[in-house]
Design a protein around this motif. Structure first.
Motif, PDB file in Angstrom:
ATOM      1  N   LEU A  33       0.824  -1.204   0.000  1.00  0.00           N
ATOM      2  CA  LEU A  33       0.000   0.000   0.000  1.00  0.00           C
ATOM      3  C   LEU A  33       0.860   1.255   0.000  1.00  0.00           C
ATOM      4  CD1 LEU A  33      -2.728  -1.024   2.612  1.00  0.00           C
ATOM      5  CD2 LEU A  33      -2.774  -1.283   0.134  1.00  0.00           C
ATOM      6  N   PRO A  34       0.434   2.301  -0.691  1.00  0.00           N
ATOM      7  CA  PRO A  34       1.160   3.575  -0.638  1.00  0.00           C
ATOM      8  C   PRO A  34       1.171   4.133   0.785  1.00  0.00           C
ATOM      9  CG  PRO A  34      -0.445   3.556  -2.439  1.00  0.00           C
ATOM     10  CD  PRO A  34      -0.721   2.352  -1.598  1.00  0.00           C
ATOM     11  N   ALA A  35       2.199   4.886   1.099  1.00  0.00           N
ATOM     12  CA  ALA A  35       2.337   5.449   2.451  1.00  0.00           C
ATOM     13  C   ALA A  35       1.162   6.338   2.810  1.00  0.00           C
ATOM     14  CB  ALA A  35       3.650   6.219   2.550  1.00  0.00           C
ATOM     15  N   PHE A  36       0.542   7.001   1.815  1.00  0.00           N
ATOM     16  CA  PHE A  36      -0.546   7.930   2.152  1.00  0.00           C
ATOM     17  C   PHE A  36      -1.776   7.233   2.716  1.00  0.00           C
ATOM     18  CE2 PHE A  36      -1.158   7.496  -2.598  1.00  0.00           C
ATOM     19  CZ  PHE A  36      -2.412   6.876  -2.582  1.00  0.00           C
ATOM     20  N   THR A  37      -1.895   5.915   2.542  1.00  0.00           N
ATOM     21  CA  THR A  37      -3.059   5.208   3.092  1.00  0.00           C
ATOM     22  C   THR A  37      -3.015   5.119   4.617  1.00  0.00           C
ATOM     23  OG1 THR A  37      -2.013   3.039   2.795  1.00  0.00           O
ATOM     24  CG2 THR A  37      -3.371   3.868   0.978  1.00  0.00           C
ATOM     25  N   GLU A  38      -1.880   5.480   5.226  1.00  0.00           N
ATOM     26  CA  GLU A  38      -1.786   5.530   6.688  1.00  0.00           C
ATOM     27  C   GLU A  38      -2.437   6.793   7.247  1.00  0.00           C
ATOM     28  OE1 GLU A  38      -0.369   3.318   8.875  1.00  0.00           O
ATOM     29  OE2 GLU A  38      -0.007   1.898   7.250  1.00  0.00           O
TER      30      GLU A  38
END
Length: 376
Positions: free
Chosen positions: A7-12
């Motif tokens: 998953l891309p980091a922005f999904t955190e």
């Protein structure tokens, strides 16, 4: 064997488009097969092969009719909390022969509501009325910024359904327009970003950790069943899925023993670190284990730190910080709100807090109440 997704980091980051965070659909050109409100659900989409309505196959997403007039379909989303958008996911799950082939995204920062006709009840089988379309045409969409140009989507098969797009913008947005070209279906539209909340009053006691004020999860040890960022939501939790829940630790003792305070003796724990919305002094804390009855943690501990410079958020750097004990380990009970005031040891000021649960389990909300530190 299925390949695990990276998953891309922005999904955190916070899901700004979630209905649980107050976002809502204020306009859609067409809701014939399935209403646009489904885009904002947090739960994973499902497929019911034998479920039909009088309008056709029922899908868990937003699906418009096959367009037979000029133009394309689109909807407007009012974000529950204004924020900076860092990325989006467009999930076309189960839309295989009927997915929207292309989309674009526009955004605006509006100081007033759009005053469109309220969407009431189930919008399935409907389209925007002439009256609503007339009102919508008064909106100056030319002034809305295109944050994602027209882009192709993958079909709703397991290996192509998740479409991730990073957004390069540092502006704060209140509304988003999702354009699909020309028609079709999308299961979920997830907007990830940072809340732009600001704290000005230094005398007012607020929840410093709330996402309303810019609280954000910066790191955690485990989020097997639920992400710790859920702890910052301002409204009460809806279920166990709307909280932070870890897996059961494999290093827990075969036979459990307790100390003189009734707290279990375990070697391991789980933790999550949060940036507070403002540097503040803590007055009291609430920890809610609502819905967690057979899987709540045995105990909780909270530490704080005043950060003077940014760090790379990894386990080693987090451990090196000069943590001070705000709340020493306290025994928890299931499905209950725990309130701590006299038990607060260090009041701050703090910029970040670390919540440690032992040995594992789930909690639904944490409130860190206090006042913003006055500037000197």
């Amino acid at each position: 064997m299925s390949k695990e997704r990276t998953l891309p980091a922005f999904t955190e980051l916070h899901q700004l488009s979630s209905e649980l965070n107050g976002s809502k659909i204020v306009f859609a050109t067409d809701d014939w097969f399935a209403p646009a409100e489904n885009l904002l659900k947090e739960e994973e989409p499902i497929f019911q092969p034998d479920v039909f309505t009088e309008f056709g196959k029922l899908m868990d997403g937003w699906e418009t009719r096959r367009k037979r007039i000029p133009g394309h379909d689109w909807c407007i989303i009012k974000l529950g909390i204004p924020g900076v958008i860092h990325g989006v996911e467009v999930d076309t799950a189960f839309f295989t022969g009927n997915f929207a082939p292309r989309i674009s995204i526009q955004a605006a920062n509006l100081t007033e509501d759009l005053n469109l006709h309220e969407r009431k009840g189930d919008m399935i089988g409907t389209a925007a009325t002439t009256e609503v379309l007339t009102n919508v045409q008064k909106i100056n969409f030319e002034a809305w910024k295109e944050i994602l140009p027209m882009t192709h989507l993958g079909a709703g098969n397991p290996d192509t359904r998740h479409n991730y797009f990073a957004i390069r913008s540092n502006e704060v947005w209140t509304h988003v327009r999702l354009n699909m070209y020309p028609d079709g279906g999308i299961a979920r539209f997830r907007i990830y970003g940072e809340v732009s909340g600001t704290v000005n009053d230094t005398n007012k006691i607020i929840d410093l950790m709330s996402l309303l004020h810019g609280g954000m999860c910066k790191g955690y040890s485990n989020a097997h069943y639920g992400h710790p960022k859920n702890l910052t939501r301002p409204q009460p939790s809806k279920s166990m899925a709307d909280g932070w829940e870890t897996a059961r630790r494999l290093d827990r003792p075969a036979v459990l023993e307790a100390d003189e305070n009734g707290i279990l003796k375990v070697t391991g724990n789980e933790w999550a670190v949060f940036k507070l919305g403002a540097i503040g002094n803590i007055s009291h804390i609430q920890i809610d284990t609502a819905f967690f009855q057979g899987n709540f943690p045995d105990s909780v501990k909270i530490d704080g730190v005043l950060m003077t410079r940014p760090i790379h958020w990894n386990n080693a750097n987090i451990e090196k910080l000069n943590w001070q004990t705000i709340l020493s380990p306290k025994k928890l009970r299931g499905n209950q709100l725990h309130d701590y005031k006299d038990e607060i040891e260090e009041k701050g000021p703090f910029s970040h807090v670390r919540i440690t649960i032992a040995p594992d389990g789930g909690i639904s909300r944490v409130r860190i109440y206090g006042c913003k530190q006055e500037k000197h």
